[in-house]
Motif scaffolding. Structure first.
Motif, PDB file in Angstrom:
ATOM      1  N   HIS A  90       0.855  -1.185   0.000  1.00 45.06           N
ATOM      2  CA  HIS A  90       0.000   0.000   0.000  1.00 45.06           C
ATOM      3  C   HIS A  90       0.894   1.239   0.000  1.00 45.06           C
ATOM      4  N   LEU A  91       0.849   1.979  -1.110  1.00 46.76           N
ATOM      5  CA  LEU A  91       1.641   3.199  -1.208  1.00 46.76           C
ATOM      6  C   LEU A  91       0.953   4.314  -0.442  1.00 46.76           C
ATOM      7  N   GLN A  92       1.731   5.039   0.346  1.00 43.90           N
ATOM      8  CA  GLN A  92       1.220   6.163   1.119  1.00 43.90           C
ATOM      9  C   GLN A  92       1.415   7.459   0.340  1.00 43.90           C
ATOM     10  N   PRO A  93       0.714   8.541   0.714  1.00 41.98           N
ATOM     11  CA  PRO A  93       0.880   9.816  -0.003  1.00 41.98           C
ATOM     12  C   PRO A  93       2.319  10.306  -0.052  1.00 41.98           C
ATOM     13  N   ASP A  94       3.133   9.954   0.963  1.00 42.36           N
ATOM     14  CA  ASP A  94       4.536  10.383   0.960  1.00 42.36           C
ATOM     15  C   ASP A  94       5.435   9.397   0.223  1.00 42.36           C
ATOM     16  N   ARG A  95       4.840   8.422  -0.503  1.00 43.49           N
ATOM     17  CA  ARG A  95       5.534   7.410  -1.298  1.00 43.49           C
ATOM     18  C   ARG A  95       6.150   6.306  -0.467  1.00 43.49           C
ATOM     19  N   SER A  96       5.949   6.320   0.853  1.00 41.36           N
ATOM     20  CA  SER A  96       6.383   5.189   1.661  1.00 41.36           C
ATOM     21  C   SER A  96       5.441   4.014   1.402  1.00 41.36           C
ATOM     22  N   VAL A  97       5.888   2.819   1.757  1.00 37.07           N
ATOM     23  CA  VAL A  97       5.132   1.607   1.449  1.00 37.07           C
ATOM     24  C   VAL A  97       4.824   0.852   2.724  1.00 37.07           C
ATOM     25  N   TYR A  98       3.549   0.487   2.861  1.00 34.61           N
ATOM     26  CA  TYR A  98       3.131  -0.391   3.950  1.00 34.61           C
ATOM     27  C   TYR A  98       2.715  -1.717   3.327  1.00 34.61           C
ATOM     28  N   VAL A  99       3.281  -2.812   3.827  1.00 29.68           N
ATOM     29  CA  VAL A  99       2.967  -4.136   3.292  1.00 29.68           C
ATOM     30  C   VAL A  99       2.043  -4.869   4.252  1.00 29.68           C
ATOM     31  N   CYS A 100       0.917  -5.343   3.722  1.00 31.17           N
ATOM     32  CA  CYS A 100      -0.029  -6.140   4.512  1.00 31.17           C
ATOM     33  C   CYS A 100       0.188  -7.615   4.147  1.00 31.17           C
ATOM     34  N   PRO A 101       0.826  -8.389   5.016  1.00 31.40           N
ATOM     35  CA  PRO A 101       1.177  -9.767   4.658  1.00 31.40           C
ATOM     36  C   PRO A 101      -0.004 -10.717   4.611  1.00 31.40           C
ATOM     37  N   HIS A 102      -1.131 -10.357   5.212  1.00 34.07           N
ATOM     38  CA  HIS A 102      -2.271 -11.272   5.278  1.00 34.07           C
ATOM     39  C   HIS A 102      -3.231 -11.104   4.100  1.00 34.07           C
ATOM     40  N   GLU A 103      -3.053 -10.052   3.306  1.00 37.30           N
ATOM     41  CA  GLU A 103      -3.878  -9.880   2.115  1.00 37.30           C
ATOM     42  C   GLU A 103      -3.220 -10.588   0.935  1.00 37.30           C
ATOM     43  N   ALA A 104      -3.978 -10.798  -0.131  1.00 38.37           N
ATOM     44  CA  ALA A 104      -3.470 -11.664  -1.195  1.00 38.37           C
ATOM     45  C   ALA A 104      -4.010 -11.244  -2.554  1.00 38.37           C
ATOM     46  N   ARG A 105      -3.640 -12.024  -3.544  1.00 35.51           N
ATOM     47  CA  ARG A 105      -4.127 -11.835  -4.917  1.00 35.51           C
ATOM     48  C   ARG A 105      -4.266 -13.189  -5.582  1.00 35.51           C
ATOM     49  N   THR A 106      -5.143 -13.236  -6.579  1.00 35.12           N
ATOM     50  CA  THR A 106      -5.328 -14.437  -7.370  1.00 35.12           C
ATOM     51  C   THR A 106      -5.553 -14.011  -8.811  1.00 35.12           C
ATOM     52  N   CYS A 107      -6.072 -14.901  -9.646  1.00 34.55           N
ATOM     53  CA  CYS A 107      -6.334 -14.584 -11.055  1.00 34.55           C
ATOM     54  C   CYS A 107      -7.719 -15.125 -11.399  1.00 34.55           C
ATOM     55  N   PRO A 108      -8.738 -14.260 -11.498  1.00 27.40           N
ATOM     56  CA  PRO A 108     -10.109 -14.735 -11.720  1.00 27.40           C
ATOM     57  C   PRO A 108     -10.306 -15.695 -12.881  1.00 27.40           C
ATOM     58  N   PRO A 109      -9.704 -15.462 -14.064  1.00 26.50           N
ATOM     59  CA  PRO A 109      -9.923 -16.446 -15.135  1.00 26.50           C
ATOM     60  C   PRO A 109      -9.459 -17.849 -14.774  1.00 26.50           C
ATOM     61  N   LEU A 110      -8.378 -17.958 -13.999  1.00 28.42           N
ATOM     62  CA  LEU A 110      -7.897 -19.271 -13.601  1.00 28.42           C
ATOM     63  C   LEU A 110      -8.757 -19.867 -12.489  1.00 28.42           C
ATOM     64  N   VAL A 111      -9.286 -19.022 -11.613  1.00 31.30           N
ATOM     65  CA  VAL A 111     -10.206 -19.509 -10.588  1.00 31.30           C
ATOM     66  C   VAL A 111     -11.459 -20.085 -11.246  1.00 31.30           C
ATOM     67  N   VAL A 112     -11.998 -19.365 -12.226  1.00 31.28           N
ATOM     68  CA  VAL A 112     -13.195 -19.830 -12.937  1.00 31.28           C
ATOM     69  C   VAL A 112     -12.908 -21.145 -13.661  1.00 31.28           C
ATOM     70  N   ALA A 113     -11.761 -21.217 -14.338  1.00 29.22           N
ATOM     71  CA  ALA A 113     -11.409 -22.441 -15.065  1.00 29.22           C
ATOM     72  C   ALA A 113     -11.312 -23.634 -14.119  1.00 29.22           C
ATOM     73  N   ALA A 114     -10.719 -23.433 -12.944  1.00 33.05           N
ATOM     74  CA  ALA A 114     -10.590 -24.524 -11.976  1.00 33.05           C
ATOM     75  C   ALA A 114     -11.947 -24.931 -11.418  1.00 33.05           C
ATOM     76  N   ALA A 115     -12.784 -23.936 -11.083  1.00 30.88           N
ATOM     77  CA  ALA A 115     -14.097 -24.243 -10.522  1.00 30.88           C
ATOM     78  C   ALA A 115     -14.993 -24.962 -11.531  1.00 30.88           C
ATOM     79  N   ARG A 116     -14.813 -24.658 -12.806  1.00 35.08           N
ATOM     80  CA  ARG A 116     -15.633 -25.294 -13.839  1.00 35.08           C
ATOM     81  C   ARG A 116     -15.225 -26.732 -14.126  1.00 35.08           C
ATOM     82  N   THR A 117     -14.047 -27.139 -13.673  1.00 34.50           N
ATOM     83  CA  THR A 117     -13.566 -28.489 -13.961  1.00 34.50           C
ATOM     84  C   THR A 117     -14.560 -29.532 -13.447  1.00 34.50           C
ATOM     85  N   GLY A 118     -15.058 -30.332 -14.347  1.00 31.81           N
ATOM     86  CA  GLY A 118     -15.978 -31.398 -13.964  1.00 31.81           C
ATOM     87  C   GLY A 118     -17.426 -30.978 -13.820  1.00 31.81           C
TER      88      GLY A 118
END
Length: 295
Positions: A90-118
């Motif tokens: 998370h970039l702050q207005p003064d350009r410093s960075v705060y990192v939140c280790p418990h938040e995440a990211r994924t890729c929706p097209p790949l999530v959909v492809a996996a969920a559709r399997t079968g």
């Protein structure tokens, strides 16, 4: 048998959850242009989405906690790894960075492809739902059949069935870059959220928001997004000639949080829509709640 209308991120997650619980499920999807999941970022960041103090705060945190098991089970069923990477900057207005280790990211097209399997997935447009004794008659472009229950998870098109949901177009760009780009949020600018994240398919930069049903990309918004990319990822390099527009219609409940509840007038029909820009974040919790409602 349960019919799930819509095979996007929410619909596929719901159908997968119901199937995992042993239900017989048929998924129907019209394959419309402008589906939100095709343009979704995959940020799993309650802080970046500024949900603290909102009615969605608790649900966002609960659903985030479900993501590791959700991704693991999807990966096991699909036979390949659904991406889930922790750590959001998370970039702050003064350009410093705060990192939140418990938040995440994924890729929706790949999530959909996996969920559709079968899944039992049929390409068809659902045109009408008619209550019948002990079930629902589902009238589609490919014929009619009866289901014990129906789940409406077709995004903005859920309004065709008497559900009040609005369309908010989101535009993003996908840039070619080297693997390993982080996930970053910047303070909002120009009335839009500003963020980017590295995904298996490129560097995703988002996102604009406009109240419209049009899914055509805007040249002006594309230019703004490229400016966001330059600001957020000045330390990254990508060919400026390669940039793909991503446009999706986010379903938004104009009266509050996402709609995950029985249909107001149709018996044996459950609604799961209105997630706006939080579909990826709330998918595991939504799938669990729908299963609790219909099973």
């Amino acid at each position: 048998m349960i019919a799930v209308v819509g095979a996007g991120l929410i619909g596929s997650a719901v159908a997968w959850q119901l199937t995992q619980a042993g239900a017989e499920v048929l998924v129907l999807d019209a394959g419309r242009a402008g589906a939100a999941w095709k343009a979704g970022a995959g940020m799993l960041s309650p802080q970046g989405e500024r949900l603290a103090g909102t009615p969605l705060e608790q649900d966002a945190q609960t659903s985030l906690s479900l993501w590791p098991e959700f991704a693991h089970r999807l990966s096991k069923g699909a036979g390949w790894t659904v991406p889930l990477t922790f750590g959001v900057e998370h970039l702050q207005p003064d350009r410093s960075v705060y990192v939140c280790p418990h938040e995440a990211r994924t890729c929706p097209p790949l999530v959909v492809a996996a969920a559709r399997t079968g899944l039992n997935l049929r390409c068809a447009e659902v045109q009408r739902l008619l209550p019948v004794r002990g079930g629902v008659r589902v009238c589609t472009s490919e014929g009619e059949f009866c289901a014990d229950q129906v789940v409406l998870a077709c995004g903005v098109w859920t309004r065709a069935f008497g559900v009040k949901v609005a369309a908010v177009r989101g535009q993003a760009v996908l840039l070619q870059t080297q693997p390993g780009a982080p996930a970053r949020f910047a303070p909002p600018g120009g009335g839009h959220a500003r963020y980017g994240l590295g995904r298996p398919d490129g560097l995703y930069i988002g996102a604009t928001a406009r109240a419209t049903d049009s899914h055509r990309p805007s040249v002006r918004e594309r230019g703004w997004l490229l400016g966001v990319a330059s600001e957020l990822f000045a330390d990254q390099a990508w060919p400026q000639c390669w940039a793909r527009d991503l446009v999706g219609l986010r379903p938004v409940n104009p009266f509050g949080p996402p709609l995950v509840a029985p249909h107001p007038t149709l018996p044996r029909v459950t609604v799961a829509t209105g997630h706006g820009r939080h579909g990826a974040l709330l998918a595991p919790l939504t799938a669990r709640r729908v299963a609790e409602l219909v099973l």
